[in-house]
Design a protein around this motif. Structure first.
Motif, PDB file in Angstrom:
ATOM      1  N   ALA A  17       0.822  -1.218   0.000  1.00 59.05           N
ATOM      2  CA  ALA A  17       0.000   0.000   0.000  1.00 59.05           C
ATOM      3  C   ALA A  17       0.857   1.268   0.000  1.00 59.05           C
ATOM      4  N   ASP A  18       2.157   1.140   0.290  1.00 57.24           N
ATOM      5  CA  ASP A  18       3.067   2.288   0.278  1.00 57.24           C
ATOM      6  C   ASP A  18       3.590   2.609  -1.119  1.00 57.24           C
ATOM      7  N   ALA A  19       3.235   1.814  -2.110  1.00 52.25           N
ATOM      8  CA  ALA A  19       3.772   2.012  -3.462  1.00 52.25           C
ATOM      9  C   ALA A  19       3.550   3.427  -4.004  1.00 52.25           C
ATOM     10  N   PRO A  20       2.364   4.030  -3.870  1.00 51.77           N
ATOM     11  CA  PRO A  20       2.211   5.397  -4.399  1.00 51.77           C
ATOM     12  C   PRO A  20       3.153   6.407  -3.739  1.00 51.77           C
ATOM     13  N   ASP A  21       3.267   6.357  -2.413  1.00 47.42           N
ATOM     14  CA  ASP A  21       4.147   7.291  -1.713  1.00 47.42           C
ATOM     15  C   ASP A  21       5.616   7.016  -2.038  1.00 47.42           C
ATOM     16  N   ALA A  31      10.900   7.580  -5.325  1.00 47.71           N
ATOM     17  CA  ALA A  31      11.768   6.608  -5.992  1.00 47.71           C
ATOM     18  C   ALA A  31      11.861   6.853  -7.497  1.00 47.71           C
ATOM     19  N   SER A  32      10.939   7.615  -8.040  1.00 51.09           N
ATOM     20  CA  SER A  32      10.967   7.946  -9.466  1.00 51.09           C
ATOM     21  C   SER A  32      11.716   9.252  -9.725  1.00 51.09           C
ATOM     22  N   ASP A  33      12.199   9.872  -8.670  1.00 53.26           N
ATOM     23  CA  ASP A  33      12.891  11.158  -8.775  1.00 53.26           C
ATOM     24  C   ASP A  33      14.399  10.933  -8.844  1.00 53.26           C
ATOM     25  N   GLU A  34      15.005  11.315  -9.948  1.00 49.97           N
ATOM     26  CA  GLU A  34      16.437  11.101 -10.176  1.00 49.97           C
ATOM     27  C   GLU A  34      17.300  11.752  -9.085  1.00 49.97           C
ATOM     28  N   GLU A  35      16.923  12.932  -8.626  1.00 52.97           N
ATOM     29  CA  GLU A  35      17.708  13.620  -7.592  1.00 52.97           C
ATOM     30  C   GLU A  35      17.715  12.828  -6.287  1.00 52.97           C
ATOM     31  N   THR A  36      16.566  12.268  -5.915  1.00 51.13           N
ATOM     32  CA  THR A  36      16.452  11.504  -4.672  1.00 51.13           C
ATOM     33  C   THR A  36      17.225  10.190  -4.755  1.00 51.13           C
ATOM     34  N   ALA A  87       5.102  -0.328 -11.120  1.00 52.40           N
ATOM     35  CA  ALA A  87       5.361  -1.768 -11.035  1.00 52.40           C
ATOM     36  C   ALA A  87       6.768  -2.031 -10.478  1.00 52.40           C
ATOM     37  N   MET A  88       7.729  -1.203 -10.876  1.00 52.70           N
ATOM     38  CA  MET A  88       9.098  -1.356 -10.366  1.00 52.70           C
ATOM     39  C   MET A  88       9.139  -1.080  -8.864  1.00 52.70           C
ATOM     40  N   THR A  89       8.369  -0.119  -8.416  1.00 51.61           N
ATOM     41  CA  THR A  89       8.289   0.177  -6.983  1.00 51.61           C
ATOM     42  C   THR A  89       7.661  -0.997  -6.237  1.00 51.61           C
ATOM     43  N   GLU A  90       6.593  -1.548  -6.767  1.00 50.97           N
ATOM     44  CA  GLU A  90       5.948  -2.700  -6.124  1.00 50.97           C
ATOM     45  C   GLU A  90       6.900  -3.893  -6.053  1.00 50.97           C
ATOM     46  N   GLU A  91       7.677  -4.107  -7.112  1.00 48.91           N
ATOM     47  CA  GLU A  91       8.664  -5.199  -7.092  1.00 48.91           C
ATOM     48  C   GLU A  91       9.713  -4.951  -6.020  1.00 48.91           C
ATOM     49  N   ALA A  92      10.169  -3.709  -5.893  1.00 44.28           N
ATOM     50  CA  ALA A  92      11.164  -3.380  -4.865  1.00 44.28           C
ATOM     51  C   ALA A  92      10.597  -3.627  -3.463  1.00 44.28           C
ATOM     52  N   ILE A  93       9.363  -3.233  -3.261  1.00 43.50           N
ATOM     53  CA  ILE A  93       8.730  -3.469  -1.950  1.00 43.50           C
ATOM     54  C   ILE A  93       8.635  -4.961  -1.676  1.00 43.50           C
ATOM     55  N   ALA A  94       8.161  -5.718  -2.649  1.00 43.48           N
ATOM     56  CA  ALA A  94       7.994  -7.166  -2.453  1.00 43.48           C
ATOM     57  C   ALA A  94       9.332  -7.860  -2.223  1.00 43.48           C
TER      58      ALA A  94
END
Length: 184
Positions: free
Chosen positions: A26-30, A35-40, A52-59
């Motif tokens: 459920a944290d994928a949107p936040d 995580a999609s920000d190059e600077e961060t 989907a890449m974020t969800e894979e990283a969480i899993a």
């Protein structure tokens, strides 16, 4: 002492303005927001191309082995603004910490508060001797966080890792149990 058991018993930690809890899908949107920000992500992990890449990283990282891995959540808004983790080495009684924060929340002391919660866990509960962290020399702001949680610079590990095709010099910081209790 079973460190993994103790980490699971302390899967949530509460601070004054934030709390730490396990990361979930459920944290994928936040998470995708930062995580999609190059600077961060420049110094910490590959930039996420899509949710989907974020969800894979969480899993694969947070859910597959959740002990010691936390979402940083602002108490007032319940927004997940970053992550922090502690990676203990029970044999040597030391632990490394790592963290990432949404850039929209930098400069508010949230990461310092999270780092202090983790160092308290390391020394008061896990009875470790040392907590350390490293940052890319091109990212001195991370070293400032390390100093605010009581760590001291111990040296530079030259060309210590290759990340995103670049050989990186890493600044190494640490805090000993005795130093932690003197500050407390």
């Amino acid at each position: 002492m079973d460190i993994t058991l103790e980490l699971m018993k302390h899967s949530t930690l509460e601070g004054d303005r934030i709390f730490l809890r396990p990361v979930g899908l459920a944290d994928a949107p936040d998470m995708f927001e930062y995580a999609s920000d190059e600077e961060t992500t420049r110094f910490v992990f590959e930039t996420h191309r899509d949710r989907a890449m974020t969800e894979e990283a969480i899993a694969n990282y947070f859910l597959a082995a959740p002990a010691g891995k936390y979402a940083i959540v602002v108490q007032d808004t319940k927004k997940m603004i970053g992550t922090i983790d502690i990676r203990p080495n029970a044999t040597d009684r030391i632990a490394e910490i790592g963290y990432t924060l949404n850039k929209a929340y930098r400069g508010n002391g949230y990461m310092t508060e999270a780092g202090k919660l983790i160092t308290a866990l390391a020394f008061e509960v896990l009875k470790l001797e040392k907590v350390f962290a490293m940052h890319d020399m091109l990212n001195p702001a991370s070293g400032e966080v390390m100093k605010r949680i009581g760590m001291h610079p111990e040296g530079v590990l030259r060309r210590h890792k290759v990340f995103k095709g670049r050989s990186c010099d890493m600044a190494y910081y640490g805090i000993l149990k005795d130093e932690y209790f003197q500050q407390a």
